[in-house]
Design an enzyme around this catalytic site. Structure first.
Site, PDB file in Angstrom:
ATOM      1  N   SER A   1       0.853  -1.227  -0.016  1.00 25.12           N
ATOM      2  CA  SER A   1      -0.039   0.183   0.006  1.00 25.12           C
ATOM      3  C   SER A   1       0.742   1.302   0.079  1.00 25.12           C
ATOM      4  O   SER A   1       1.584   1.588  -0.939  1.00 25.12           O
ATOM      5  CB  SER A   1      -1.043   0.013   1.180  1.00 25.12           C
TER       6      SER A   1
ATOM      7  N   ASP B   1     -10.026  -3.105  -5.132  1.00 26.63           N
ATOM      8  CA  ASP B   1      -9.279  -2.362  -4.744  1.00 26.63           C
ATOM      9  C   ASP B   1      -9.078  -1.014  -5.438  1.00 26.63           C
ATOM     10  O   ASP B   1      -8.811  -1.227  -6.707  1.00 26.63           O
ATOM     11  CB  ASP B   1      -7.907  -2.942  -4.491  1.00 26.63           C
TER      12      ASP B   1
ATOM     13  N   HIS C   1      -8.307  -4.549  -0.908  1.00 26.03           N
ATOM     14  CA  HIS C   1      -7.004  -4.027  -0.560  1.00 26.03           C
ATOM     15  C   HIS C   1      -6.625  -4.586   0.924  1.00 26.03           C
ATOM     16  O   HIS C   1      -7.527  -4.804   1.882  1.00 26.03           O
ATOM     17  CB  HIS C   1      -7.302  -2.577  -0.395  1.00 26.03           C
TER      18      HIS C   1
END
EC number: 3.1.1.3
Length: 399
Positions: free
Chosen positions: A189, A343, A373
């Site tokens: 991320s 996501d 995600h």
């Protein structure tokens, strides 16, 4: 008595309604995702309520709630774990207990959390690093960095780069028994964003002689130019990471000024004089056909030049690695990219895969169907456990 039972029934129905969220048919173990989403949703509501009352900044409250995941450095029969600092940057180190005469592989890991929260001591990160060190017989360095909203870009980048550069010093590698020819960088991320940016920067640093062998980017955030990608349209309201939350992460990375968030939400934050950079994030030419799904590309509306002058980070390649010119990408190492179907950041990863491939970089892309995600942080789910094993197996074969 009947009234009591009726009251419990009503309470149960309300609770079920609060927990339930419609999910796509191919999502495994949907109730695990719903329960996880309930925790995240409740934390978000409480943080927002506290911010409205003027009690605390939203991100500071979210960081406080997430601290329940903190896990002290705990060694076991296989791995020695300790906290230390690399040039004043906090890191957690994982070293196999078993003695060896040969040098070990080294992996430098950067946690996610939207540049606003997260820590290397979270249980999920600790467990993943422990598994990686044990199964690869590798030295794993999991770094922290200062967080927004107290610290803004480029502080996070600089902290990570400082720690990595210290680690890559030949004398320091020798002290940890790490093979200088078998070092990788990894991040998820926001950590994937930092990993990609740091890997690019290393290529331009004459002081660093060690070359990375691999980079692994796990559902990375790679650009803040266009928030109208197909993945943002399709997954704007799905669990874990909504479009509005991701936009807030990006805006908090640069400033607490709400005007930037407002401009980003309307996709009107990039000035006309920087419009030439949109070619690096034009999804209509960079996404594989199967991910376009009939979406029509909209030319972004240009924003105020004043925002870019106040917050130049929004135009900086260190914040948005997708803005790098092709010539800057060519020297990057073998790359492994994970993207998830549900996501908002999916298309960031997909576009980077395309651009790296066009620049001659060898890329392995693992697109995880039915996943949201953060899936590698959810090792209690089947899809998260599978993805983590695929990631570690790839490192075992290529690092």
């Amino acid at each position: 008595m009947r009234k009591k039972y009726f009251g419990f029934l009503i309470l149960g129905v309300l609770l079920a309604g609060y927990i339930y969220v419609p999910l796509p048919d191919n999502v495994e173990e949907p109730w695990k995702i719903m329960l996880l989403n309930t925790f995240l949703k409740t934390s978000s509501y409480l943080a927002l309520f506290g911010e409205i009352l003027g009690l605390n900044h939203f991100m500071k409250s979210m960081a406080l709630f997430s601290r329940i995941q903190g896990f002290p450095p705990t060694s076991d029969e296989n791995i020695i774990v300790k906290d230390t600092t690399f040039n004043d940057i906090p890191v957690r180190i994982y070293v196999p207990q078993q003695k060896t005469k040969s040098l070990r592989r080294g992996l430098f890991y950067i946690h996610g959390g939207g540049w606003c929260f997260g820590s290397n001591d979270y249980y999920s990160y600790d467990l993943l690093s422990r598994w990686t060190a044990e199964r690869l017989d590798a030295v794993v360095i999991s770094t922290n960095y200062r967080l927004a909203p107290k610290y803004h870009f480029p502080v996070q980048f600089e902290d990570v780069y400082t720690a990595l550069k210290w680690f890559l010093d030949p004398q320091n590698l020798e002290s940890y028994g790490v093979d200088p020819g078998r070092i990788g960088i990894s991040g998820d991320s926001a950590g994937g964003n930092l990993a990609a940016a740091v890997a690019q920067q290393l290529l331009e640093d004459p002081d660093v002689k060690i070359k990375l062998k691999v980079q692994t980017l796990i559902y990375p955030a790679l650009q803040n130019f266009d928030f109208d990608l197909p993945s943002y349209r399709e997954n704007a309201h799905y669990p874990v990471l909504s479009k509005s939350l991701m936009v807030r992460f990006w805006s908090e990375y640069f400033t607490t000024d709400r005007s930037l968030k407002k401009a980003m939400l309307s996709n009107q934050h990039i000035p006309l004089e920087s419009s030439n950079l949109f070619k690096f994030v034009n999804w209509s030419s960079l996404l594989p056909e199967k991910f376009k799904k009939g979406h029509i590309y909209k030319t972004p509306t240009h924003g105020s030049s004043e925002l870019a002058k106040k917050y130049p980070g929004i135009l900086d390649v260190k914040a948005s690695p997708l803005l790098a010119d092709d010539s800057k990408l060519r020297g990057l190492p073998l790359t492994y990219v994970i993207t998830c179907q549900y996501d908002v950041l999916r298309d960031d990863g997909l576009m980077y895969v395309t651009r790296l491939q066009k620049s001659g970089v060898q890329v392995i892309h693992n697109h995880v169907e039915g996943a949201f995600h953060g899936t590698l942080a959810f090792l209690f789910t089947k899809v998260g456990y599978r993805a983590a094993n695929q990631y570690i197996n790839w490192l075992h074969e290529n690092l």
